[in-house]
Design a protein around this motif. Structure first.
Motif, PDB file in Angstrom:
ATOM      1  N   ASP A   5      42.903  43.035  27.125  1.00 37.73           N
ATOM      2  CA  ASP A   5      43.106  42.332  26.830  1.00 37.73           C
ATOM      3  C   ASP A   5      43.837  40.796  27.986  1.00 37.73           C
ATOM      4  OD1 ASP A   5      42.676  42.809  23.798  1.00 37.73           O
ATOM      5  OD2 ASP A   5      44.255  43.807  23.887  1.00 37.73           O
ATOM      6  N   ARG A   6      44.117  41.029  28.703  1.00 40.02           N
ATOM      7  CA  ARG A   6      45.066  40.785  29.959  1.00 40.02           C
ATOM      8  C   ARG A   6      43.988  40.051  30.968  1.00 40.02           C
ATOM      9  NH1 ARG A   6      49.174  41.056  33.384  1.00 40.02           N
ATOM     10  NH2 ARG A   6      49.372  43.633  34.032  1.00 40.02           N
ATOM     11  N   CYS A   7      43.251  41.153  31.248  1.00 38.91           N
ATOM     12  CA  CYS A   7      42.305  40.522  32.597  1.00 38.91           C
ATOM     13  C   CYS A   7      40.688  41.044  32.016  1.00 38.91           C
ATOM     14  CB  CYS A   7      42.414  41.650  33.159  1.00 38.91           C
ATOM     15  SG  CYS A   7      41.295  41.777  34.994  1.00 38.91           S
ATOM     16  N   GLY A  19      53.411  46.064  25.710  1.00 37.81           N
ATOM     17  CA  GLY A  19      54.185  44.760  25.292  1.00 37.81           C
ATOM     18  C   GLY A  19      54.907  44.233  27.080  1.00 37.81           C
ATOM     19  N   CYS A  20      55.130  42.816  26.620  1.00 39.34           N
ATOM     20  CA  CYS A  20      55.884  42.103  28.265  1.00 39.34           C
ATOM     21  C   CYS A  20      56.783  40.831  27.318  1.00 39.34           C
ATOM     22  CB  CYS A  20      55.213  41.061  28.935  1.00 39.34           C
ATOM     23  SG  CYS A  20      55.463  40.471  30.408  1.00 39.34           S
ATOM     24  N   PRO A  21      57.995  40.783  27.549  1.00 43.02           N
ATOM     25  CA  PRO A  21      58.868  39.071  27.070  1.00 43.02           C
ATOM     26  C   PRO A  21      58.184  38.281  28.296  1.00 43.02           C
ATOM     27  CG  PRO A  21      59.952  40.909  28.668  1.00 43.02           C
ATOM     28  CD  PRO A  21      59.002  41.616  28.631  1.00 43.02           C
ATOM     29  N   PRO A  27      57.282  34.795  28.912  1.00 40.59           N
ATOM     30  CA  PRO A  27      56.563  33.128  28.468  1.00 40.59           C
ATOM     31  C   PRO A  27      55.798  33.135  29.242  1.00 40.59           C
ATOM     32  CG  PRO A  27      58.935  32.828  29.079  1.00 40.59           C
ATOM     33  CD  PRO A  27      58.351  33.844  30.137  1.00 40.59           C
ATOM     34  N   CYS A  28      55.221  33.640  30.275  1.00 43.39           N
ATOM     35  CA  CYS A  28      53.850  32.986  31.148  1.00 43.39           C
ATOM     36  C   CYS A  28      52.206  32.564  30.009  1.00 43.39           C
ATOM     37  CB  CYS A  28      53.201  33.572  31.929  1.00 43.39           C
ATOM     38  SG  CYS A  28      54.784  35.109  32.727  1.00 43.39           S
ATOM     39  N   ILE A  29      52.283  30.590  30.692  1.00 48.38           N
ATOM     40  CA  ILE A  29      51.970  30.197  30.142  1.00 48.38           C
ATOM     41  C   ILE A  29      50.891  30.543  30.080  1.00 48.38           C
ATOM     42  CG2 ILE A  29      53.224  27.994  29.777  1.00 48.38           C
ATOM     43  CD1 ILE A  29      51.582  26.533  31.449  1.00 48.38           C
ATOM     44  N   PHE A  30      49.533  31.216  30.536  1.00 49.33           N
ATOM     45  CA  PHE A  30      47.835  31.757  30.892  1.00 49.33           C
ATOM     46  C   PHE A  30      48.119  32.852  30.082  1.00 49.33           C
ATOM     47  CE2 PHE A  30      50.462  32.381  34.492  1.00 49.33           C
ATOM     48  CZ  PHE A  30      50.153  33.524  34.457  1.00 49.33           C
ATOM     49  N   CYS A  31      49.316  33.069  29.919  1.00 44.66           N
ATOM     50  CA  CYS A  31      49.430  34.934  29.815  1.00 44.66           C
ATOM     51  C   CYS A  31      49.254  35.956  28.349  1.00 44.66           C
ATOM     52  CB  CYS A  31      49.465  36.402  30.351  1.00 44.66           C
ATOM     53  SG  CYS A  31      49.600  37.367  30.591  1.00 44.66           S
ATOM     54  N   PRO A  32      48.241  36.302  27.835  1.00 53.18           N
ATOM     55  CA  PRO A  32      48.206  36.811  26.518  1.00 53.18           C
ATOM     56  C   PRO A  32      48.645  38.005  26.054  1.00 53.18           C
ATOM     57  CG  PRO A  32      45.803  37.389  27.643  1.00 53.18           C
ATOM     58  CD  PRO A  32      46.618  36.382  28.606  1.00 53.18           C
ATOM     59  N   ALA A  33      49.239  38.708  27.616  1.00 54.04           N
ATOM     60  CA  ALA A  33      49.742  39.937  27.508  1.00 54.04           C
ATOM     61  C   ALA A  33      50.626  39.278  25.845  1.00 54.04           C
ATOM     62  CB  ALA A  33      49.954  40.366  28.331  1.00 54.04           C
ATOM     63  N   PRO A  34      51.798  39.097  25.660  1.00 57.84           N
ATOM     64  CA  PRO A  34      52.374  39.749  24.194  1.00 57.84           C
ATOM     65  C   PRO A  34      51.970  38.944  23.334  1.00 57.84           C
ATOM     66  CG  PRO A  34      53.431  37.770  26.489  1.00 57.84           C
ATOM     67  CD  PRO A  34      52.203  37.732  27.232  1.00 57.84           C
ATOM     68  N   LEU A  35      50.488  38.180  23.413  1.00 59.94           N
ATOM     69  CA  LEU A  35      50.359  37.901  22.494  1.00 59.94           C
ATOM     70  C   LEU A  35      49.190  39.676  21.932  1.00 59.94           C
ATOM     71  CD1 LEU A  35      48.730  34.551  23.136  1.00 59.94           C
ATOM     72  CD2 LEU A  35      50.249  34.933  21.429  1.00 59.94           C
ATOM     73  N   GLY A  84      49.641  48.904  31.998  1.00 60.94           N
ATOM     74  CA  GLY A  84      51.207  48.058  31.725  1.00 60.94           C
ATOM     75  C   GLY A  84      50.936  47.140  32.388  1.00 60.94           C
ATOM     76  N   ASP A  85      51.700  46.180  30.818  1.00 60.08           N
ATOM     77  CA  ASP A  85      51.943  44.225  31.381  1.00 60.08           C
ATOM     78  C   ASP A  85      52.912  44.091  32.778  1.00 60.08           C
ATOM     79  OD1 ASP A  85      49.381  43.853  29.618  1.00 60.08           O
ATOM     80  OD2 ASP A  85      51.241  44.157  27.834  1.00 60.08           O
ATOM     81  N   THR A  86      53.565  45.165  32.549  1.00 59.10           N
ATOM     82  CA  THR A  86      55.257  45.143  34.044  1.00 59.10           C
ATOM     83  C   THR A  86      55.384  46.471  33.900  1.00 59.10           C
ATOM     84  OG1 THR A  86      55.478  43.044  33.622  1.00 59.10           O
ATOM     85  CG2 THR A  86      57.466  43.968  34.821  1.00 59.10           C
ATOM     86  N   SER A 117      53.276  44.853  38.847  1.00 63.47           N
ATOM     87  CA  SER A 117      54.485  44.631  38.420  1.00 63.47           C
ATOM     88  C   SER A 117      54.983  43.163  38.360  1.00 63.47           C
ATOM     89  CB  SER A 117      55.561  45.810  40.077  1.00 63.47           C
ATOM     90  OG  SER A 117      56.580  44.963  40.088  1.00 63.47           O
ATOM     91  N   ARG A 118      56.228  42.620  38.308  1.00 64.60           N
ATOM     92  CA  ARG A 118      56.528  41.769  38.352  1.00 64.60           C
ATOM     93  C   ARG A 118      57.224  41.524  39.828  1.00 64.60           C
ATOM     94  NH1 ARG A 118      57.447  36.889  35.180  1.00 64.60           N
ATOM     95  NH2 ARG A 118      59.791  36.729  35.842  1.00 64.60           N
ATOM     96  N   VAL A 119      57.983  40.853  40.778  1.00 64.87           N
ATOM     97  CA  VAL A 119      58.391  40.046  41.424  1.00 64.87           C
ATOM     98  C   VAL A 119      59.746  40.857  41.634  1.00 64.87           C
ATOM     99  CG1 VAL A 119      56.844  38.928  43.048  1.00 64.87           C
ATOM    100  CG2 VAL A 119      58.494  37.880  41.784  1.00 64.87           C
ATOM    101  N   VAL A 137      51.785  36.785  41.037  1.00 67.96           N
ATOM    102  CA  VAL A 137      52.667  35.879  42.865  1.00 67.96           C
ATOM    103  C   VAL A 137      52.754  34.448  41.690  1.00 67.96           C
ATOM    104  CG1 VAL A 137      52.460  34.601  44.425  1.00 67.96           C
ATOM    105  CG2 VAL A 137      52.210  37.156  44.876  1.00 67.96           C
ATOM    106  N   GLU A 138      51.234  34.239  41.321  1.00 71.98           N
ATOM    107  CA  GLU A 138      50.409  32.787  41.102  1.00 71.98           C
ATOM    108  C   GLU A 138      50.436  31.570  41.718  1.00 71.98           C
ATOM    109  OE1 GLU A 138      50.111  34.552  38.351  1.00 71.98           O
ATOM    110  OE2 GLU A 138      51.316  35.777  37.448  1.00 71.98           O
ATOM    111  N   SER A 139      51.942  31.489  42.171  1.00 70.52           N
ATOM    112  CA  SER A 139      52.032  30.522  43.249  1.00 70.52           C
ATOM    113  C   SER A 139      53.042  29.924  44.374  1.00 70.52           C
ATOM    114  CB  SER A 139      52.125  29.450  41.515  1.00 70.52           C
ATOM    115  OG  SER A 139      52.337  27.796  43.030  1.00 70.52           O
ATOM    116  N   ARG A 165      56.426  28.560  33.598  1.00 68.85           N
ATOM    117  CA  ARG A 165      57.358  29.836  32.778  1.00 68.85           C
ATOM    118  C   ARG A 165      57.374  31.161  33.670  1.00 68.85           C
ATOM    119  NH1 ARG A 165      56.203  26.882  28.225  1.00 68.85           N
ATOM    120  NH2 ARG A 165      56.081  28.397  27.327  1.00 68.85           N
ATOM    121  N   LYS A 166      56.994  31.251  35.136  1.00 70.15           N
ATOM    122  CA  LYS A 166      56.996  32.337  35.560  1.00 70.15           C
ATOM    123  C   LYS A 166      58.519  33.464  35.747  1.00 70.15           C
ATOM    124  CE  LYS A 166      54.732  36.174  37.396  1.00 70.15           C
ATOM    125  NZ  LYS A 166      53.484  36.887  36.635  1.00 70.15           N
ATOM    126  N   ALA A 167      59.097  31.972  35.560  1.00 70.39           N
ATOM    127  CA  ALA A 167      60.676  32.549  35.906  1.00 70.39           C
ATOM    128  C   ALA A 167      60.883  33.658  36.681  1.00 70.39           C
ATOM    129  CB  ALA A 167      61.013  33.222  34.549  1.00 70.39           C
TER     130      ALA A 167
END
Ligand code: SF4
Length: 506
Positions: free
Chosen positions: A17-19, A213-215, A217-225, A259-261, A289-291, A314-316, A326-328
């Motif tokens: 779903d995510r990739c 699951g992933c909490p 809100p990255c705007i490009f990623c469907p994982a939370p949906l 796992g999403d993260t 993972s997330r950094v 990393v995205e950017s 909104r990678k935060a």
């Protein structure tokens, strides 16, 4: 045969779903087993259905031979996961199955069809049902109704879309499964394990669903949906038992933790690593993972438990993009995470994304500067790919930046969007330039071969590197998949058009 679960013979894609991307457009070109199918099959078998899985895409089975086999199996139901880049060919293949078997029920799932259920069901009669959201139980309930005549009204099966009375009927969304330990282990006995090999070692590799699951809100990623916002973790004891089963039953010692993260819960990661280490299973694994969710102690524990590579979105390298997607996370956090991985002896994989609507050459140059600074062991520069349901899709549609006609052409490597400042062609050129300039650094080549550690792995790296360079230097810009359908068969159907999409020129 009750249910045949397939990966259609329509090109080699990651169908997560995510990739959702062509395997050959990624740096690490690995074919993972279709664990989504194996999970659905496990629930079906638990509920008494006879199932089979066929991965025609990884096996490279020609269309005609796949249809011949399906004709011989004569399943009552055919099920598969569809993705955005494969959708046109998936729908065409569904039509072939209907033509072949007549009465068969065709059921699709997947993040992209979940958000396009009404368009697909109204325009493509070869699709009978679409399962929305998390669908293992939905499929089994549907099979119970259709194949065992259980008295469950269709309308009471949550997460289902189907035609009725000339319209699309959508039952209420299905709640996410609260306790993942309730799900049976995937039906690995239905997979041909020999198809799935680590490109580095050549050993059999498999994936393990560790969390969903992933909490964020990255705007490009469907994982939370697709998987919900709360992170649902499997019990360490259950996961460890599944790992042991893979080792003892199939001799598999290489894993990707899905796992999403994966590192979201520090306590859980430490507990899992301790359990793997104490069990003495001698496995080798990677994860996403997330950094901002790792620390030196966690990394040391992961290394001791067999972790050899971690992928980070990393995205950017530009603060504006990190903020607006909104990678935060902050740039310095990214630098720190890659340094920590190096110190822990774990290799790193950085995923950058080029081409958000506001991006200019300055943003992409900042990505390259960061890539050189963090110096990951593996890296990808994907073009922003607007997936259904995401904020990014709404944004590129509203801002007339969407190239809908390219959506089928390959996922992360063929731009389906442009920015206000850069055309799709410029994004493509930047992607190739970024990858080639980083791959061809003498220090990078020397380090990669040095770290390979054995003649066999060195050979595999050289072979993979040569293939990657050939792909990047070739002029192939679009997917050849549709053309692979034999000329003596009917043409594939055109893809469904999204009602609100606006195709634009570059
Ligand atoms: S952190 Fe962002 S990119 Fe990663 S899985 Fe969650 S929503 Fe997706």
């Amino acid at each position: 045969m009750d249910v045949l679960l397939i990966q259609p013979p329509t090109g080699s894609y990651r169908r997560d779903d995510r990739c959702q991307s062509r395997v050959e457009d990624q740096t690490i070109q690995v074919h993972f087993p279709p664990m989504d199918l194996a999970h659905h099959a496990a629930v079906l078998e638990r509920d008494g259905f006879e199932c089979a899985i066929r991965d025609y895409s990884t096996a490279g089975t020609p269309l005609g031979r796949a249809l011949e086999e399906i004709g011989g199996i004569r399943p009552k139901m055919v099920f598969f996961s569809s993705t955005q880049p494969t959708q046109a060919n998936d729908l065409a293949f569904a039509q072939r199955i209907k033509d072949l078997l007549g009465e068969v029920t065709v059921v699709l799932r997947g993040e992209s069809v979940t958000f396009q259920d009404q368009v697909i069901l109204s325009e493509y009669p070869q699709v009978d049902f679409i399962l929305r959201g998390e669908s293992e139980e939905t499929l089994s309930e549907l099979a119970s109704l259709l194949l065992k005549a259980k008295p469950i009204p269709l309308e009471e099966i949550a997460g289902l879309s189907f035609r009725g009375g000339g319209m699309t009927i959508r039952t209420p969304d299905r709640p996410f499964i609260k306790d993942l330990n309730r799900l049976p282990w995937p039906a690995r006995h239905l997979l041909d394990q020999s198809l799935y090999r680590s490109p580095e070692t050549g050993n059999t590799i498999t994936t393990l669903y560790a969390a969903r699951g992933c909490p964020y809100p990255c705007i490009f990623c469907p994982a939370p949906l697709a998987s919900g916002r709360p992170v649902r973790l499997r019990a360490v004891s259950d996961l460890l038992a599944e790992i042991r089963h893979c080792v003892e039953e199939y001799g598999i010692r290489e894993f990707l933790f899905h796992g999403d993260t994966f590192t979201y819960s520090r306590e859980w990661v430490l507990e899992l690593c301790r359990a793997i280490e104490e069990a003495g299973l001698r496995i080798r694994w990677g994860c996403n993972s997330r950094v901002d969710t790792i620390d030196p102690e966690m990394l040391r524990a992961m290394k001791r438990a067999g972790c050899w590579v971690i992928g980070f979105g990393v995205e950017s390298g530009h603060e504006e993009t990190l903020k607006r997607v909104r990678k935060a996370v902050k740039r310095e956090k990214i630098v720190e995470a890659f340094r920590m991985c190096r110190e822990a002896g774990i290799r790193s994989h950085a995923f950058f994304v080029f081409g958000f609507p506001w991006e200019t050459e300055e943003h992409l140059a900042a990505d390259l500067v960061l890539a050189r600074e963090i110096d990951p062991d593996f890296f990808d520069f994907n073009i922003a790919y607007p997936l259904p349901g995401t904020e990014l899709l709404a944004m590129v549609q509203n801002e007339s930046l969407y190239h809908e006609e390219r959506v089928d052409q390959g996922g992360y490597a063929v731009p389906a969007t442009r920015t206000h400042a850069l055309s799709a062609e410029e994004l493509d050129r930047w992607r190739r330039k970024a990858l080639l300039s980083l791959y061809l650094r003498p220090s990078y080549i020397a380090r990669t071969l040095w770290l390979a550690g054995s003649p066999r792995k060195t050979f595999n790296y050289i072979r993979a590197g040569a293939r990657r360079l050939r792909q990047l230097l070739s002029n192939r810009r679009s997917s050849p998949v549709i053309e692979e359908f034999p000329a003596d068969s009917a043409e594939p159907l055109p893809r469904a058009s999204l009602p609100e999409a606006k195709a634009t020129g570059a």
